[in-house]
Design a protein around this motif. Structure first.
Motif, PDB file in Angstrom:
ATOM      1  N   ARG A  17      62.188  50.829  30.575  1.00 39.60           N
ATOM      2  CA  ARG A  17      63.554  51.175  30.138  1.00 39.60           C
ATOM      3  C   ARG A  17      63.554  51.703  28.708  1.00 39.60           C
ATOM      4  O   ARG A  17      64.242  52.676  28.387  1.00 39.60           O
ATOM      5  CB  ARG A  17      64.484  49.975  30.264  1.00 39.60           C
ATOM      6  N   ALA A  18      62.806  51.050  27.838  1.00 42.58           N
ATOM      7  CA  ALA A  18      62.758  51.481  26.436  1.00 42.58           C
ATOM      8  C   ALA A  18      62.168  52.887  26.315  1.00 42.58           C
ATOM      9  O   ALA A  18      62.686  53.719  25.552  1.00 42.58           O
ATOM     10  CB  ALA A  18      61.937  50.487  25.604  1.00 42.58           C
ATOM     11  N   ARG A  42      65.211  53.592  18.375  1.00 41.38           N
ATOM     12  CA  ARG A  42      64.651  53.420  19.725  1.00 41.38           C
ATOM     13  C   ARG A  42      63.131  53.378  19.672  1.00 41.38           C
ATOM     14  O   ARG A  42      62.509  52.622  20.412  1.00 41.38           O
ATOM     15  CB  ARG A  42      65.144  54.533  20.653  1.00 41.38           C
ATOM     16  N   PHE A  43      62.531  54.179  18.800  1.00 37.34           N
ATOM     17  CA  PHE A  43      61.082  54.145  18.618  1.00 37.34           C
ATOM     18  C   PHE A  43      60.654  52.755  18.136  1.00 37.34           C
ATOM     19  O   PHE A  43      59.687  52.179  18.647  1.00 37.34           O
ATOM     20  CB  PHE A  43      60.647  55.225  17.629  1.00 37.34           C
ATOM     21  N   GLU A  44      61.375  52.219  17.154  1.00 36.05           N
ATOM     22  CA  GLU A  44      61.037  50.905  16.610  1.00 36.05           C
ATOM     23  C   GLU A  44      61.027  49.839  17.699  1.00 36.05           C
ATOM     24  O   GLU A  44      60.070  49.066  17.812  1.00 36.05           O
ATOM     25  CB  GLU A  44      62.031  50.501  15.516  1.00 36.05           C
ATOM     26  N   PHE A  45      62.088  49.786  18.504  1.00 34.27           N
ATOM     27  CA  PHE A  45      62.090  48.719  19.501  1.00 34.27           C
ATOM     28  C   PHE A  45      61.140  49.009  20.652  1.00 34.27           C
ATOM     29  O   PHE A  45      60.616  48.083  21.269  1.00 34.27           O
ATOM     30  CB  PHE A  45      63.487  48.280  19.956  1.00 34.27           C
ATOM     31  N   ARG A  94      56.296  52.526  12.452  1.00 35.36           N
ATOM     32  CA  ARG A  94      57.323  51.560  12.826  1.00 35.36           C
ATOM     33  C   ARG A  94      57.598  50.600  11.680  1.00 35.36           C
ATOM     34  O   ARG A  94      58.737  50.300  11.357  1.00 35.36           O
ATOM     35  CB  ARG A  94      56.894  50.791  14.077  1.00 35.36           C
ATOM     36  N   ASN A  95      56.550  50.136  11.025  1.00 35.32           N
ATOM     37  CA  ASN A  95      56.718  49.220   9.904  1.00 35.32           C
ATOM     38  C   ASN A  95      57.406  49.893   8.725  1.00 35.32           C
ATOM     39  O   ASN A  95      58.246  49.289   8.068  1.00 35.32           O
ATOM     40  CB  ASN A  95      55.375  48.630   9.481  1.00 35.32           C
ATOM     41  N   GLU A  96      57.064  51.140   8.458  1.00 37.18           N
ATOM     42  CA  GLU A  96      57.694  51.871   7.359  1.00 37.18           C
ATOM     43  C   GLU A  96      59.183  52.053   7.601  1.00 37.18           C
ATOM     44  O   GLU A  96      59.992  51.862   6.695  1.00 37.18           O
ATOM     45  CB  GLU A  96      57.037  53.239   7.164  1.00 37.18           C
ATOM     46  N   THR A  97      59.555  52.430   8.802  1.00 32.81           N
ATOM     47  CA  THR A  97      60.969  52.682   9.078  1.00 32.81           C
ATOM     48  C   THR A  97      61.783  51.400   9.085  1.00 32.81           C
ATOM     49  O   THR A  97      62.992  51.441   8.843  1.00 32.81           O
ATOM     50  CB  THR A  97      61.174  53.413  10.425  1.00 32.81           C
ATOM     51  N   SER A  98      61.152  50.283   9.333  1.00 34.92           N
ATOM     52  CA  SER A  98      61.870  49.014   9.366  1.00 34.92           C
ATOM     53  C   SER A  98      62.185  48.483   7.973  1.00 34.92           C
ATOM     54  O   SER A  98      63.102  47.681   7.819  1.00 34.92           O
ATOM     55  CB  SER A  98      61.047  47.962  10.110  1.00 34.92           C
ATOM     56  N   ASP A 102      64.286  56.613   3.925  1.00 31.74           N
ATOM     57  CA  ASP A 102      64.245  57.816   3.112  1.00 31.74           C
ATOM     58  C   ASP A 102      64.341  58.975   4.098  1.00 31.74           C
ATOM     59  O   ASP A 102      63.620  59.000   5.092  1.00 31.74           O
ATOM     60  CB  ASP A 102      62.914  57.824   2.346  1.00 31.74           C
ATOM     61  N   GLU A 103      65.249  59.918   3.844  1.00 36.03           N
ATOM     62  CA  GLU A 103      65.488  60.988   4.817  1.00 36.03           C
ATOM     63  C   GLU A 103      64.242  61.817   5.094  1.00 36.03           C
ATOM     64  O   GLU A 103      63.949  62.145   6.254  1.00 36.03           O
ATOM     65  CB  GLU A 103      66.629  61.902   4.355  1.00 36.03           C
ATOM     66  N   ALA A 104      63.474  62.149   4.059  1.00 43.08           N
ATOM     67  CA  ALA A 104      62.255  62.935   4.263  1.00 43.08           C
ATOM     68  C   ALA A 104      61.263  62.166   5.134  1.00 43.08           C
ATOM     69  O   ALA A 104      60.630  62.732   6.031  1.00 43.08           O
ATOM     70  CB  ALA A 104      61.626  63.308   2.918  1.00 43.08           C
ATOM     71  N   MET A 105      61.140  60.863   4.863  1.00 40.73           N
ATOM     72  CA  MET A 105      60.246  60.035   5.665  1.00 40.73           C
ATOM     73  C   MET A 105      60.750  59.967   7.108  1.00 40.73           C
ATOM     74  O   MET A 105      59.966  60.053   8.052  1.00 40.73           O
ATOM     75  CB  MET A 105      60.151  58.620   5.098  1.00 40.73           C
ATOM     76  N   ALA A 106      62.064  59.840   7.276  1.00 40.38           N
ATOM     77  CA  ALA A 106      62.634  59.769   8.620  1.00 40.38           C
ATOM     78  C   ALA A 106      62.304  61.030   9.413  1.00 40.38           C
ATOM     79  O   ALA A 106      61.914  60.952  10.585  1.00 40.38           O
ATOM     80  CB  ALA A 106      64.141  59.562   8.541  1.00 40.38           C
ATOM     81  N   LEU A 107      62.422  62.186   8.795  1.00 44.72           N
ATOM     82  CA  LEU A 107      62.126  63.447   9.488  1.00 44.72           C
ATOM     83  C   LEU A 107      60.637  63.570   9.806  1.00 44.72           C
ATOM     84  O   LEU A 107      60.255  64.060  10.869  1.00 44.72           O
ATOM     85  CB  LEU A 107      62.623  64.635   8.671  1.00 44.72           C
ATOM     86  N   ARG A 108      59.805  63.081   8.898  1.00 42.72           N
ATOM     87  CA  ARG A 108      58.354  63.096   9.149  1.00 42.72           C
ATOM     88  C   ARG A 108      58.018  62.188  10.321  1.00 42.72           C
ATOM     89  O   ARG A 108      57.261  62.552  11.228  1.00 42.72           O
ATOM     90  CB  ARG A 108      57.590  62.653   7.892  1.00 42.72           C
ATOM     91  N   ILE A 109      58.609  61.013  10.326  1.00 44.26           N
ATOM     92  CA  ILE A 109      58.338  60.064  11.406  1.00 44.26           C
ATOM     93  C   ILE A 109      58.914  60.574  12.719  1.00 44.26           C
ATOM     94  O   ILE A 109      58.289  60.425  13.777  1.00 44.26           O
ATOM     95  CB  ILE A 109      58.827  58.654  11.031  1.00 44.26           C
ATOM     96  N   LEU A 110      60.070  61.227  12.677  1.00 48.47           N
ATOM     97  CA  LEU A 110      60.629  61.816  13.891  1.00 48.47           C
ATOM     98  C   LEU A 110      59.653  62.836  14.484  1.00 48.47           C
ATOM     99  O   LEU A 110      59.418  62.848  15.694  1.00 48.47           O
ATOM    100  CB  LEU A 110      61.978  62.481  13.605  1.00 48.47           C
ATOM    101  N   ALA A 111      59.065  63.663  13.625  1.00 51.61           N
ATOM    102  CA  ALA A 111      58.067  64.635  14.105  1.00 51.61           C
ATOM    103  C   ALA A 111      56.876  63.903  14.719  1.00 51.61           C
ATOM    104  O   ALA A 111      56.346  64.318  15.767  1.00 51.61           O
ATOM    105  CB  ALA A 111      57.623  65.546  12.965  1.00 51.61           C
ATOM    106  N   ASN A 112      56.463  62.803  14.098  1.00 52.15           N
ATOM    107  CA  ASN A 112      55.361  62.007  14.645  1.00 52.15           C
ATOM    108  C   ASN A 112      55.725  61.423  16.003  1.00 52.15           C
ATOM    109  O   ASN A 112      54.911  61.422  16.927  1.00 52.15           O
ATOM    110  CB  ASN A 112      54.993  60.859  13.693  1.00 52.15           C
ATOM    111  N   ILE A 113      56.950  60.926  16.131  1.00 52.19           N
ATOM    112  CA  ILE A 113      57.393  60.321  17.398  1.00 52.19           C
ATOM    113  C   ILE A 113      57.284  61.335  18.527  1.00 52.19           C
ATOM    114  O   ILE A 113      56.831  61.012  19.626  1.00 52.19           O
ATOM    115  CB  ILE A 113      58.837  59.777  17.276  1.00 52.19           C
TER     116      ILE A 113
END
Length: 137
Positions: A17-18, A42-45, A94-98, A102-113
């Motif tokens: 489901r996740a 959603r990635f975190e959980f 996951r640990n960084e986003t928790s 930071d918006e730049a980090m969020a966009l980088r992690i989104l690309a990684n996801i």
């Protein structure tokens, strides 16, 4: 052992489901900051459910991993994960986003996801096939 089998079945269903919800989020317009935040959440959980599911599966095989990192390393050793470095990076992201936003980090992690998702889904399919005949009936 019955309790562990029940927990494994439930974990695999929760993980499925996740992953489906994460996949849905990845299909949305990622120019909207709320969608970016929601996708990261959603990635975190999903990662949280993933490592706990792997921990239970390892335990069912007689391997007692304690931490998320140890669990991923053990899952790689038994051949369930194909790219250990990628999975460890997922855990790091996951640990960084928790802990920090930071918006730049969020966009980088989104690309990684987006890059991680095929590995996450393929790994789930392998695990489900492996355990479907054993416990998923």
């Amino acid at each position: 052992m019955e309790d562990l089998e029940r927990k494994v079945r439930q974990s695999l269903m929760n993980l499925e489901r996740a992953l489906s919800r994460l996949e849905d989020a990845l299909k949305e317009d990622q120019h909207n900051s709320l969608m970016v935040d929601g996708t990261i959440q959603r990635f975190e959980f999903t990662i949280e459910i993933y490592w706990k599911t792997l921990k239970r599966l390892l335990l069912s095989e007689g391997i007692d991993a304690k931490t998320p990192r140890e669990t991923l390393k053990e899952a790689f050793q038994v051949g369930w994960l194909e790219d250990e470095k990628s999975w460890l990076q997922m855990l790091k992201d996951r640990n960084e986003t928790s802990h920090v936003y930071d918006e730049a980090m969020a966009l980088r992690i989104l690309a990684n996801i987006k890059q991680y998702f095929p590995e996450m889904k393929n790994t789930f399919v392998k695990l489900k096939v492996r355990y479907e005949g054993k416990w998923m009936q």
